[in-house]
Design an enzyme around this catalytic site. Structure first.
Site, PDB file in Angstrom:
ATOM      1  N   TYR A 155      52.394  57.768  12.350  1.00 21.26           N
ATOM      2  CA  TYR A 155      53.561  58.196  12.143  1.00 21.26           C
ATOM      3  C   TYR A 155      53.853  59.234  13.173  1.00 21.26           C
ATOM      4  CZ  TYR A 155      52.293  62.649  10.081  1.00 21.26           C
ATOM      5  OH  TYR A 155      51.711  63.847   9.803  1.00 21.26           O
TER       6      TYR A 155
ATOM      7  N   LYS B 217      47.302  60.361  14.633  1.00 18.82           N
ATOM      8  CA  LYS B 217      48.465  60.728  13.612  1.00 18.82           C
ATOM      9  C   LYS B 217      48.671  59.811  12.486  1.00 18.82           C
ATOM     10  CE  LYS B 217      52.701  63.702  13.365  1.00 18.82           C
ATOM     11  NZ  LYS B 217      52.154  64.951  12.707  1.00 18.82           N
TER      12      LYS B 217
ATOM     13  N   GLU C 105      43.036  73.628  12.358  1.00 21.36           N
ATOM     14  CA  GLU C 105      44.402  73.769  12.513  1.00 21.36           C
ATOM     15  C   GLU C 105      44.979  73.817  11.049  1.00 21.36           C
ATOM     16  OE1 GLU C 105      46.000  70.001  13.758  1.00 21.36           O
ATOM     17  OE2 GLU C 105      44.495  68.875  12.522  1.00 21.36           O
TER      18      GLU C 105
ATOM     19  N   LEU D  60      44.888  67.878  15.758  1.00 24.74           N
ATOM     20  CA  LEU D  60      45.914  66.896  16.324  1.00 24.74           C
ATOM     21  C   LEU D  60      46.370  67.489  17.614  1.00 24.74           C
ATOM     22  CD1 LEU D  60      47.622  64.345  15.524  1.00 24.74           C
ATOM     23  CD2 LEU D  60      49.417  66.073  14.959  1.00 24.74           C
TER      24      LEU D  60
HETATM   25  N1  PDD Z   1      52.879  67.652  11.443  1.00 28.23           N
HETATM   26  N2  PDD Z   1      48.508  69.386  13.158  1.00 28.23           N
HETATM   27  C1  PDD Z   1      48.740  68.593  12.114  1.00 28.23           C
HETATM   28  C2  PDD Z   1      47.674  68.281  10.958  1.00 28.23           C
HETATM   29  C3  PDD Z   1      50.002  67.916  11.813  1.00 28.23           C
HETATM   30  O1  PDD Z   1      50.447  67.384  10.611  1.00 28.23           O
HETATM   31  C4  PDD Z   1      51.028  68.528  12.738  1.00 28.23           C
HETATM   32  C5  PDD Z   1      52.421  68.098  12.787  1.00 28.23           C
HETATM   33  C6  PDD Z   1      50.807  69.482  13.858  1.00 28.23           C
HETATM   34  C7  PDD Z   1      51.852  69.753  14.873  1.00 28.23           C
HETATM   35  O2  PDD Z   1      52.073  68.620  15.904  1.00 28.23           O
HETATM   36  P1  PDD Z   1      53.461  68.412  16.522  1.00 28.23           P
HETATM   37  O3  PDD Z   1      53.617  69.786  17.180  1.00 28.23           O
HETATM   38  O4  PDD Z   1      53.300  67.699  17.395  1.00 28.23           O
HETATM   39  O5  PDD Z   1      54.300  68.504  15.468  1.00 28.23           O
HETATM   40  C8  PDD Z   1      49.387  69.640  13.979  1.00 28.23           C
HETATM   41  C9  PDD Z   1      54.236  67.028  11.268  1.00 28.23           C
HETATM   42  C10 PDD Z   1      55.465  68.125  11.438  1.00 28.23           C
HETATM   43  C11 PDD Z   1      54.240  66.482   9.913  1.00 28.23           C
HETATM   44  O6  PDD Z   1      53.319  65.856   9.383  1.00 28.23           O
HETATM   45  O7  PDD Z   1      55.463  66.694   9.049  1.00 28.23           O
END
Ligand code: PDD
Length: 289
Positions: A34, A150, A182, A206
């Site tokens: 996703y 992801k 993270e 991620l």
């Molecule tokens: N999550 N690390 C994890 C485990 C995440 O699920 C996310 C983002 C990030 C940040 O990545 P980005 O800057 O590309 O959004 C880091 C999304 C927002 C979610 O699962 O809703």
């Protein structure tokens, strides 16, 4: 929202028309990937970078790309327009598709992937709120070994976030073998002796699109960011802690398990980073299709 439009395959349809089979491997095995993409001023922010990461996730779990990057971009932009969304989030999920009977083995030939995307309203980042900061809690990182992909196998993230909520915190910061990896849905930055650090890329982190954007803006302003292992023991000697994600933008952590990170006079490096992020965000949106 009954009149909400979603992307279903390559079609824009009313949300109520979508039926997903219980035999879909996304449902049975979390066999799916996703993206969450912010939308500002009716434009998808850093869409190319999100679609590039999507391709990387798909390749990592051997699901075929359902369309080219250009076509994917067109479809998602059309979805934003169809819902008249100004500020919000785009959610896109691609599963391996429907196969019956249930079988762990990857199906051959591969089924057509299930593609679903939807939008939801969400406020854009707000400086004061970001600077005020959130409360976070340290939680053991019990996720699988490919957190750089992801995928929707998010149960460990969900439970970590719930553990944080139980302890009155808005985000869980994950710890694996004495190392900060993270957040449960965000990346981490630490400021220590006036220098900015973020965990090096690897299987437990991620590659955050927001984080890469913040790092690039800081580096353009001659503020170095070092990507390295962040031992938990570093928290004690750090001045600032931030998180970043598509949903929250860049936000300060004001309290970690009762250890306060007071806002430094003048806002500290966070204020610089947030202003650079915000200016970059506006410039990027102005030139986005
Ligand atoms: N999550 N690390 C994890 C485990 C995440 O699920 C996310 C983002 C990030 C940040 O990545 P980005 O800057 O590309 O959004 C880091 C999304 C927002 C979610 O699962 O809703």
């Amino acid at each position: 929202m009954t009149d909400e439009i979603v992307l279903w395959g390559e079609r824009l349809v009313a949300a109520g028309e979508v039926r997903i089979s219980p035999w879909d491997r996304g449902f049975l095995f979390a066999d799916s990937v996703y993206e969450v993409i912010p939308v500002y001023d009716a434009k998808a922010f850093l869409l190319e970078a999100h679609l590039a990461r999507l391709e990387r996730s798909l390749a990592g779990v051997a699901i075929a790309r359902p369309w080219s990057r250009e076509r994917g971009g067109e479809l998602l932009r059309a979805l934003v327009r169809a819902n008249g969304l100004r500020d919000g989030l785009l959610y896109l999920q691609i599963t391996r598709g429907e196969v019956r009977p249930r079988d762990h083995r990857l199906p051959e030939p591969a089924p057509a992937p299930t593609v679903f995307a939807a939008t939801s309203p969400h406020p854009p980042p707000e400086r004061e709120e970001a600077a005020r900061g959130i409360t976070a809690a340290l939680v053991p990182d019990e996720r699988w070994g490919r957190c750089d992909l992801k995928t929707t196998a998010l149960l460990a993230n969900v439970l970590a976030r719930e553990e944080a909520r139980r302890r009155g915190a808005a985000e869980a910061l994950l710890v694996r073998d004495g190392v900060l990896t993270e957040g449960s849905s965000s990346n981490i930055f630490l400021v220590r002796a006036g220098r900015v650090f973020t965990p090096a890329d690897g299987p437990h982190v991620l590659p955050g699109v927001t984080r890469d954007f913040v790092v690039a803006r800081l580096e353009e302003a001659d503020i170095a960011v070092e990507r390295r292992t962040l031992p938990l023991s570093w928290i004690a000697g750090s001045e600032e802690l931030w998180i970043s994600s598509s949903g929250r933008g860049l936000v300060r952590v004001a309290d970690l398990d009762g250890r306060a990170f007071p806002e430094p006079p003048g806002g500290g490096l966070f204020a610089r980073a947030w202003d650079l992020f915000e200016a970059g965000r506006r410039a990027e949106i102005a030139r986005s299709p």
